[in-house]
Design an enzyme around this catalytic site. Structure first.
Site, PDB file in Angstrom:
ATOM      1  N   SER A   1       0.841  -1.196   0.000  1.00  0.00           N
ATOM      2  CA  SER A   1       0.000   0.000   0.000  1.00  0.00           C
ATOM      3  C   SER A   1       0.876   1.245   0.000  1.00  0.00           C
ATOM      4  O   SER A   1       2.091   1.175   0.147  1.00  0.00           O
ATOM      5  CB  SER A   1      -0.918   0.015   1.228  1.00  0.00           C
ATOM      6  OG  SER A   1      -0.177   0.316   2.405  1.00  0.00           O
TER       7      SER A   1
ATOM      8  N   LYS B   1       5.471   0.696   9.546  1.00  0.00           N
ATOM      9  CA  LYS B   1       5.288   2.120   9.841  1.00  0.00           C
ATOM     10  C   LYS B   1       6.599   2.660  10.405  1.00  0.00           C
ATOM     11  O   LYS B   1       7.547   1.938  10.640  1.00  0.00           O
ATOM     12  CB  LYS B   1       4.162   2.338  10.871  1.00  0.00           C
ATOM     13  CG  LYS B   1       2.819   1.736  10.515  1.00  0.00           C
ATOM     14  CD  LYS B   1       2.166   2.394   9.322  1.00  0.00           C
ATOM     15  CE  LYS B   1       0.839   1.720   8.974  1.00  0.00           C
ATOM     16  NZ  LYS B   1       0.263   2.236   7.717  1.00  0.00           N
TER      17      LYS B   1
ATOM     18  N   SER C   1       0.861   3.686   2.272  1.00  0.00           N
ATOM     19  CA  SER C   1       0.848   4.359   3.574  1.00  0.00           C
ATOM     20  C   SER C   1       2.224   4.875   3.993  1.00  0.00           C
ATOM     21  O   SER C   1       2.309   5.722   4.883  1.00  0.00           O
ATOM     22  CB  SER C   1       0.319   3.412   4.651  1.00  0.00           C
ATOM     23  OG  SER C   1       1.230   2.363   4.915  1.00  0.00           O
TER      24      SER C   1
ATOM     25  N   SER D   1      -2.948   6.651   6.015  1.00  0.00           N
ATOM     26  CA  SER D   1      -2.264   5.622   6.786  1.00  0.00           C
ATOM     27  C   SER D   1      -3.099   5.230   7.992  1.00  0.00           C
ATOM     28  O   SER D   1      -3.492   6.079   8.793  1.00  0.00           O
ATOM     29  CB  SER D   1      -0.888   6.131   7.245  1.00  0.00           C
ATOM     30  OG  SER D   1      -0.282   5.198   8.125  1.00  0.00           O
TER      31      SER D   1
END
Length: 311
Positions: free
Chosen positions: A89, A146, A91, A259
């Protein structure tokens, strides 16, 4: 899915190794005895083809012996040293793009067994600014990636798309890296450009964020309001403030308005950490035209310029 694959590799390694060991200790000596008796009766050494006819090695044993060394090496490498991941993705844009294939350093945050994930050897802790892969707290079967924003004891505020951090300092400590102790530090932002990335027709602003001593780029959609109604509410704190519990970390994506991160679901326990993302080893682009006959999963090019260490 990655957790199931790790368990599969371990079981395959143990299974093939056990078959090889039992054959080596029990059945291989019996085959050698039969061959020795046959050679004694013939009065000469038999060729390999005839030996196979007299004392054939089971197909299962043959396969187990051939794959065990390779599978064992892969299991050790993937479980304790580096594990490959694909970015699914956007994010973590602009740092990581869809189609990036990365290596995650498994031993950065402790050496863990690949099945129960209990720590075997302590090797280090996450540092503010690291890009970390971890088991998603609401669903540990999923791997998330992250950036580490808050360390245990830190106070975090994200308000009007501006990040503030009050570091958890030891007694008598005045600074922690480039952050001042005892106060909320407004994390510096510097505009890089405004038209490199877009989302659903809206231009995103690319900024350089100075997260203590770590500088990295983030994306902001200035027209999109903050999703505070979906923020994780910590008891005793305001809606956009969080205090990181002991043994936990606060994570955010670099693509701040696209996100699902700690702002929505809270904190990552230390036990959920998988490793530190350190290297992009391949990067495919998937820029298909609307009338393209190629399936969406087929790459349209390779971004060689992205290969290398992750900043």
């Amino acid at each position: 899915m990655a957790g199931y694959f790790s368990i599969f590799l371990v079981l395959l390694t143990l299974g093939s190794g056990l078959i090889w060991l039992v054959d080596h200790l029990v059945y291989a000596p019996k085959r050698k005895e039969r061959i020795a008796l046959a050679e004694g009766a013939a009065g000469k050494e038999l060729d390999e083809e005839l030996k196979q006819e007299i004392a054939p090695e089971p197909v299962l044993t043959e396969h187990a012996k051939s794959i065990f060394p390779m599978i064992a090496i892969i299991t050790v490498f993937r479980s304790f040293i580096f594990e490959p991941f694909q970015i699914p993705s956007g994010s973590m844009m602009p740092t990581l793009l869809v189609g990036d294939f990365i290596l995650v350093q498994k031993y950065s945050y402790g050496v863990k067994d690949p099945v129960w994930r209990s720590e075997l050897i302590e090797t280090g802790k996450p540092e503010r600014g690291d890009i970390a892969v971890f088991k998603f707290p609401p669903d540990p079967k999923l791997d998330f990636i992250k950036r580490v924003i808050g360390l245990p004891g830190d106070a975090i505020v994200y308000r009007n798309k501006q990040l503030y951090i009050k570091p958890n300092c030891a007694e008598g400590e005045r600074t922690q890296g480039a952050l001042q102790c005892g106060e909320y530090n407004k994390i510096a932002l510097e505009i890089i450009n405004k038209d490199e990335f877009s989302l659903r027709g809206q231009s995103l602003v690319r900024l350089q964020e100075s997260l203590g001593e770590v500088e990295h780029d983030i994306l902001i959609n200035p027209t999109l309001p903050e999703f505070k109604s979906k923020y994780y509410r910590q008891q005793g704190s305001k809606i956009d403030e969080w205090i990181v519990p002991e043994g936990h970390y606060f994570m955010m994506g670099d693509n701040r308005d696209n996100s699902q991160d700690g702002r929505a679901w809270g904190f990552v326990p230390e036990a959920n950490l998988v490793g530190k993302a350190v290297f992009i080893w391949m990067s495919f682009e998937f820029e298909h035209e609307p009338d393209s006959a190629l399936p969406s999963w087929v790459p349209t090019g390779v971004r060689f310029e992205r290969l290398g260490n992750i900043q």
